[in-house]
Motif scaffolding. Structure first.
Motif, short mmCIF file in Angstrom:
data_model
loop_
_atom_site.label_atom_id
_atom_site.label_comp_id
_atom_site.label_asym_id
_atom_site.label_seq_id
_atom_site.Cartn_x
_atom_site.Cartn_y
_atom_site.Cartn_z
N GLU A 407 40.77 54.22 10.54
CA GLU A 407 39.73 53.89 11.50
C GLU A 407 39.37 55.17 12.27
O GLU A 407 40.22 56.04 12.49
N TRP A 408 38.11 55.27 12.69
CA TRP A 408 37.54 56.52 13.20
C TRP A 408 38.36 57.18 14.30
O TRP A 408 38.70 58.37 14.21
N LYS A 409 38.70 56.46 15.35
CA LYS A 409 39.41 57.09 16.46
C LYS A 409 40.82 57.53 16.05
O LYS A 409 41.30 58.58 16.49
N VAL A 410 41.49 56.74 15.21
CA VAL A 410 42.81 57.12 14.70
C VAL A 410 42.68 58.38 13.84
O VAL A 410 43.50 59.30 13.92
N PHE A 411 41.63 58.42 13.03
CA PHE A 411 41.38 59.57 12.16
C PHE A 411 41.17 60.84 12.99
O PHE A 411 41.75 61.90 12.70
N LEU A 412 40.35 60.74 14.04
CA LEU A 412 40.10 61.90 14.89
C LEU A 412 41.39 62.42 15.51
O LEU A 412 41.64 63.63 15.55
N GLU A 413 42.21 61.50 15.99
CA GLU A 413 43.47 61.89 16.62
C GLU A 413 44.42 62.50 15.60
O GLU A 413 45.06 63.53 15.87
N THR A 414 44.52 61.90 14.43
CA THR A 414 45.41 62.41 13.38
C THR A 414 45.00 63.81 12.95
O THR A 414 45.84 64.72 12.84
N ARG A 415 43.71 64.00 12.73
CA ARG A 415 43.23 65.32 12.31
C ARG A 415 43.38 66.34 13.44
O ARG A 415 43.78 67.48 13.22
N GLY A 416 43.07 65.92 14.66
CA GLY A 416 43.16 66.83 15.80
C GLY A 416 44.58 67.26 16.11
O GLY A 416 44.80 68.34 16.67
N ASN A 417 45.55 66.43 15.74
CA ASN A 417 46.96 66.77 15.96
C ASN A 417 47.60 67.46 14.76
O ASN A 417 48.81 67.67 14.73
N GLN A 418 46.80 67.81 13.77
CA GLN A 418 47.28 68.46 12.54
C GLN A 418 48.35 67.62 11.84
O GLN A 418 49.29 68.15 11.23
N ASP A 419 48.19 66.31 11.90
CA ASP A 419 49.13 65.41 11.24
C ASP A 419 48.54 64.99 9.89
O ASP A 419 48.38 63.80 9.59
N PHE A 420 48.20 65.97 9.07
CA PHE A 420 47.57 65.71 7.78
C PHE A 420 47.82 66.89 6.85
O PHE A 420 48.34 67.93 7.26
N GLU A 421 47.45 66.71 5.58
CA GLU A 421 47.54 67.80 4.61
C GLU A 421 46.14 68.28 4.22
O GLU A 421 45.83 69.47 4.35
N LEU A 422 45.31 67.35 3.75
CA LEU A 422 43.90 67.66 3.48
C LEU A 422 43.08 66.54 4.11
O LEU A 422 43.37 65.37 3.91
N ALA A 423 42.06 66.91 4.88
CA ALA A 423 41.31 65.89 5.62
C ALA A 423 39.80 66.11 5.50
O ALA A 423 39.32 67.24 5.48
N ARG A 424 39.09 64.99 5.45
CA ARG A 424 37.63 65.05 5.47
C ARG A 424 37.16 65.65 6.78
O ARG A 424 37.73 65.42 7.84
N GLY A 425 36.10 66.43 6.69
CA GLY A 425 35.45 66.97 7.88
C GLY A 425 33.95 66.90 7.71
O GLY A 425 33.44 66.89 6.58
N ALA A 426 33.24 66.84 8.81
CA ALA A 426 31.78 66.91 8.80
C ALA A 426 31.35 67.41 10.16
O ALA A 426 32.00 67.13 11.16
N TRP A 427 30.27 68.16 10.18
CA TRP A 427 29.80 68.70 11.45
C TRP A 427 28.28 68.70 11.47
O TRP A 427 27.63 69.15 10.54
N CYS A 428 27.72 68.16 12.55
CA CYS A 428 26.28 68.23 12.79
C CYS A 428 26.04 69.22 13.91
O CYS A 428 26.72 69.16 14.95
N GLY A 429 25.12 70.14 13.70
CA GLY A 429 24.90 71.22 14.64
C GLY A 429 24.60 70.74 16.05
O GLY A 429 23.80 69.83 16.26
N ASP A 430 25.25 71.38 17.03
CA ASP A 430 24.99 71.08 18.43
C ASP A 430 23.72 71.78 18.90
O ASP A 430 23.17 71.43 19.95
N TYR A 431 23.29 72.77 18.14
CA TYR A 431 22.04 73.49 18.41
C TYR A 431 21.68 74.18 17.10
O TYR A 431 22.51 74.28 16.19
#
Length: 525
Positions: A407-431
């Motif tokens: 689930e999205w919020k769990v995923f963000l926390e897991t990835r942000g805490n480096q509790d993963f090996e390979l993780a999906r990422g996506a970024w939309c430009g802030d400017y």
């Protein structure tokens, strides 16, 4: 430098008859992270924040800067001091005037160690004077380079000249917040009934993981030119269910499920649409101390990147006009042409052959298969891409990758805490400038979730902030990324939507897709 004047309300052609019901309803994949401008970190939340709050500047349907709370701005000769003049009729939803002090408070709050915002790094990225020291707690909030000269004059001092700085203040992190409301309600200040906002809408309903409603704010300075009365966001995790509900008339906009655009374009011409977006889609390796040792070997990272057949993903899995990605920065970024990397020049058969060689050199083969876990946030489209990638690696390289969705919020926390090996990422430009993507791979970036560290990248990005023409520096950064492969670029986004024909003025020309409900209107059918 003066901002060109423009009407905030969407222009309605003379021959258009407006619908009696001005409600815009759209689908969200997940519950948003927050509607607190100082905390929000995702696209869904940012869409809501742009309706509820208004920053110094906004964007028109083509992504050009237009006045928001500020009527205009001026810069000194070297672009290190920006002075914004605020309109004197901007109000909060409770009737209080919006002042320059509200922006000072909001920016200091976003930088404060106490808030610990996941977007705190954006203040530093803006090169606001003393931003780094304030964020670290080495200097008081009052030393941040932003001050109210008077109620309608905001002055911002930068530590480096940023000619694109005005573009950065269209981002939610820079929006004002109402101090008295936050002090009265604490973390509950964003709940319906508590929230005080200064945008064209107020939050009137929020049922977590189900729906949220924002309705017109009669105190908004340009309410007379606002047409949409109510915007409803429905959380629908399954994109096929969302499509069914769109076709049943329950939604005005939804994302097209992966692979279905060609069929839907034929069946619903003008309703099924695709256009470029300023976003990338990638997978990031965990290169931190907690990451797997095998990913410290660049040969392994390159082998996995080479073996991904992006054409199959973009043309067969997605089929929505998404460009294949061999660089981190999309080609849609203004005044930047991504370099053609060695990988991009190769045929897929050549990439596969090189991938096998590299993996063998790294010590992996039939008797010692490479094994790792990869994670993605729950979505049918993300699942299809992840499955396709793991099958390619299995068939070509004998790699055994285990998939897990979150689930999205769990995923963000897991990835942000480096509790993963390979993780999906996506970024939309802030400017709309290449640094909005490349700064993610700066070693100090708050969103460098893979903890890639490269002194040359850091140095080039620092030089770019001081350069009047940074394109060659950004090219060098992309070349280092292609060599080191801390991430696997997969594709660059397209906006692939089912958009009801009765929705007027959707900003397809804005590659950032910063849309505002106040600029839309519903046409009578």
């Amino acid at each position: 430098m003066l901002a060109a004047p423009a009407l905030a309300g969407g222009h309605i052609p003379a021959d258009v008859t407006l619908a009696e019901d001005q409600t815009f309803t759209y689908r969200q994949l997940d519950e948003f992270s927050s509607v607190d401008p100082g905390v929000v970190e995702d696209v869904s939340g940012s869409e809501m924040v742009r309706d509820l709050f208004e920053g110094l500047m906004s964007q028109d349907a083509d992504g050009n800067l237009v006045p928001g709370v500020a009527t205009h701005f001026e810069a000194n000769d070297d672009n290190t001091v920006y002075t914004f003049t605020l309109r004197d009729n901007a109000k909060w939803s409770n009737g209080d005037p919006v002042t320059a002090g509200d922006f000072v408070y909001a920016w200091q709050r976003a930088a404060s160690p106490a808030l610990a915002s996941p977007y705190q790094w954006y203040i530093e990225l803006m090169s606001i004077e003393n931003g780094s020291a304030v964020i670290k707690g080495d200097k008081p909030l009052s030393d941040l380079g932003v001050k109210a000269i008077n109620d309608t004059t905001l002055q911002v001092t930068l530590s480096a000249p940023l000619p694109y700085f005005p573009q950065m203040v269209t981002h939610g992190t820079t929006f004002p917040v109402h101090k008295a409301t936050i002090e009265a309600h604490g973390s509950d200040w964003t709940k319906p009934g508590n929230i005080v906002s200064n945008g064209a809408y107020v939050l009137t309903e929020h049922l977590p993981n189900e729906r949220s409603v924002r309705e017109r704010n009669p105190m908004y300075w340009d309410d007379a030119n606002t047409t949409i009365d109510k915007t409803v966001a429905l959380v629908i995790n399954d994109e096929n269910v969302a499509l069914t509900r769109f076709l049943a008339g329950e939604l005005d906009r939804t994302e097209i499920p992966a692979g279905q655009f060609p069929r839907l374009k034929e069946e619903y011409p003008g309703v099924a649409i695709s256009f470029p977006r300023l976003c990338n889609y990638y997978y990031t390796f965990n290169l931190s101390d907690s990451g797997p040792e095998v990913f410290k070997d660049v040969r392994v990272r390159k082998a996995l990147a080479l073996a991904v057949d992006r054409k199959i993903i973009t043309e067969n899995v997605l089929a929505g006009g998404q460009p294949q990605a061999y660089t981190f920065t999309p080609a849609a970024v203004a005044e930047f042409t991504p370099p053609e990397t060695e990988m991009a020049k190769m045929a897929q058969a050549e990439r596969d052959a090189m991938a096998k060689e590299l993996l063998a050199e790294a010590g992996f083969g039939p008797n010692n298969p490479l094994q790792f876990d990869m994670i993605y946030n729950t979505s049918d489209g993300h699942k299809k891409i992840a499955v396709a990638m793991t099958q390619m690696w299995k068939q070509k390289l004998g790699v055994e990758a285990t998939l897990a969705n979150m689930e999205w919020k769990v995923f963000l926390e897991t990835r942000g805490n480096q509790d993963f090996e390979l993780a999906r990422g996506a970024w939309c430009g802030d400017y709309n400038e290449a640094s909005t993507f490349l700064d993610l791979l700066d070693s100090e970036s708050g969103y460098n979730d893979g903890k890639f560290v490269n002194a040359d990248v850091d140095g080039l990005l620092e030089q770019a902030k001081l350069s009047t023409d940074a394109s060659s520096l950004y090219t060098q950064v992309e070349q280092i990324i292609a060599e080191e492969m801390p991430i696997i670029p997969i594709y660059h986004y397209a906006g692939v939507y089912m958009m009801d024909s009765d929705v007027g003025n959707w900003p397809v020309g804005n590659v950032e897709q910063n849309w505002y409900s106040k600029d839309l209107y519903k046409i009578a059918e």
